[in-house]
Write an enzyme that holds these catalytic residues in place. Structure first.
Site, PDB file in Angstrom:
ATOM      1  N   ASP A   1       0.805  -1.231  -0.138  1.00  0.00           N
ATOM      2  CA  ASP A   1       0.045  -0.075   0.057  1.00  0.00           C
ATOM      3  C   ASP A   1       0.868   1.210  -0.064  1.00  0.00           C
ATOM      4  OD1 ASP A   1       0.837  -0.382   2.612  1.00  0.00           O
ATOM      5  OD2 ASP A   1      -0.808   0.089   3.591  1.00  0.00           O
ATOM      6  N   GLU A   2       2.011   1.433  -0.178  1.00  0.00           N
ATOM      7  CA  GLU A   2       2.966   2.384  -0.188  1.00  0.00           C
ATOM      8  C   GLU A   2       4.172   2.110  -0.905  1.00  0.00           C
ATOM      9  OE1 GLU A   2       4.718   3.947   3.420  1.00  0.00           O
ATOM     10  OE2 GLU A   2       4.383   1.772   4.366  1.00  0.00           O
TER      11      GLU A   2
END
Length: 362
Positions: free
Chosen positions: A110-111
């Site tokens: 997610d990043e």
């Protein structure tokens, strides 16, 4: 030394999906929208892998035991994780990044960091970050927050500034001053135990950290002291590395109070195993060797490792292998102040998961 960023100014963007796992579940199930959601198992040994923003005001956080999360938020809805779905959405988002730069360093599903320095095509990094966020929303139905700055440390700080669904820019002239006002607990790489140690030395903010000499910080914090000296001045020379080869994936935590018994140690290992496995899955990796690290109250460090022919196939299996080694380090009259889990002898993720040993997600 000068506090100004040396050399050519880089354009670094940190993109962080907002409550990613929980947001995917709310996107796919309209009944969950606007309600407190925890992705993870609801059983006595379950662990929260992600919490929606509706759950966070109650104190529910990732890596928290599910039992505690349910006590904090009685209306919390538990949803079993669907990692194949999360990986597919993550790949879709990474494809959006690749339209703007090949220099992409994923940190997890997610990043990621993006280096736009040589890929601006006459535009600003801020405008490109806005376009990326708009494309993510349009093509996935999810929101992302972005931070833009001249190094990785500040870009990551910036992405937290206006979450969820926000964008924040820290320009070079503002970087050193921006750091001074923040509590040290906000700094990536300064965990709760380190922040508590710093506070004992009167270091509570970036300004307090800035006042310390390099000699003092290295004496108190070892090699990390140099890193702390630099980030207190807004300096971070790390490059965005898109294809760096990992030799191991690990996580550790230092406790405010020493642990003396096996049940307490098992409870602390569960979120560590979940964190290591999330990182491994994001890179489609596993490993054949699991290492348990323990640091005693007298700062002596011991490690115990176990290798198997078959790579680890799931988070519960990783936890099970680590827990099996606990009796080799505890009980001990000194008490343990730190525990860590590392996965090494890395290899591709197995096609078929191993039988579950502990129910992290059940």
């Amino acid at each position: 030394m000068s506090d100004a960023p040396p050399g050519p100014v880089r354009r670094i963007v940190h993109i962080d999906m907002d409550a990613f796992f929980a947001s995917v579940e709310q996107r796919d199930n309209p009944e969950l929208r606007g309600r407190p959601v925890a992705v993870g198992g609801s059983s006595a040994r379950g662990v929260v892998a992600a919490a929606s923003y509706e759950a966070r005001p109650y104190g529910v956080r990732s890596a928290m035991p599910s039992v505690r999360a349910a006590r904090l938020c009685p209306d919390l809805i538990f949803v079993k994780p669907r990692f194949e779905v999360y990986k597919a959405v993550s790949a879709q988002i990474r494809g959006i990044f690749a339209r703007f730069t090949p220099l992409i360093e994923p940190l997890s599903l997610d990043e990621a960091y993006l280096d736009l320095t040589d890929h601006l095509q006459g535009r600003s990094a801020t405008a490109i970050a806005q376009d990326i966020r708009a494309l993510i929303r349009r093509e996935t139905g999810l929101t992302a927050s972005a931070g833009v700055s001249y190094n990785k440390f500040l870009a990551k700080l910036a992405s937290d500034q206006r979450k969820p669904d926000g964008l924040f820019v820290i320009p070079p002239e503002a970087g050193p001053g921006y750091v001074l006002s923040l509590p040290v607990g906000r700094f990536h790489g300064v965990g709760p135990a380190t922040a508590a140690r710093m506070e004992r030395h009167g270091i509570r903010t970036g300004a307090d950290l800035h006042r310390q000499s390099l000699e003092f910080l290295t004496a108190q914090f070892g090699k990390a002291g140099r890193h702390y000296w630099h980030i207190a001045r807004g300096i971070d020379h790390r490059e965005v590395r898109p294809d760096r080869e990992r030799k191991s994936i690990g996580a550790e935590t230092t406790f405010e109070h020493d642990i003396h018994d096996l049940p307490a140690a098992r409870a602390e290992l569960a979120p560590l195993a979940a964190k290591v496995w999330r990182y491994a899955e994001a890179r489609e990796l596993s490993g054949r060797t699991v290492t348990l690290k323990a640091k005693y109250a007298d700062f002596r460090i011991v490690t115990r490792a176990h290798s198997a022919e078959r790579p680890v196939g799931s988070a519960p299996e990783l936890l099970g292998r680590a827990v099996a080694m606990l009796p080799q380090v505890l009980p001990d009259p000194r008490g343990v102040r730190l525990l860590g889990i590392t996965l090494s002898a890395l290899c591709p993720l197995p096609d078929e998961p191993a039988p579950e040993q502990l129910d992290l997600f059940g």
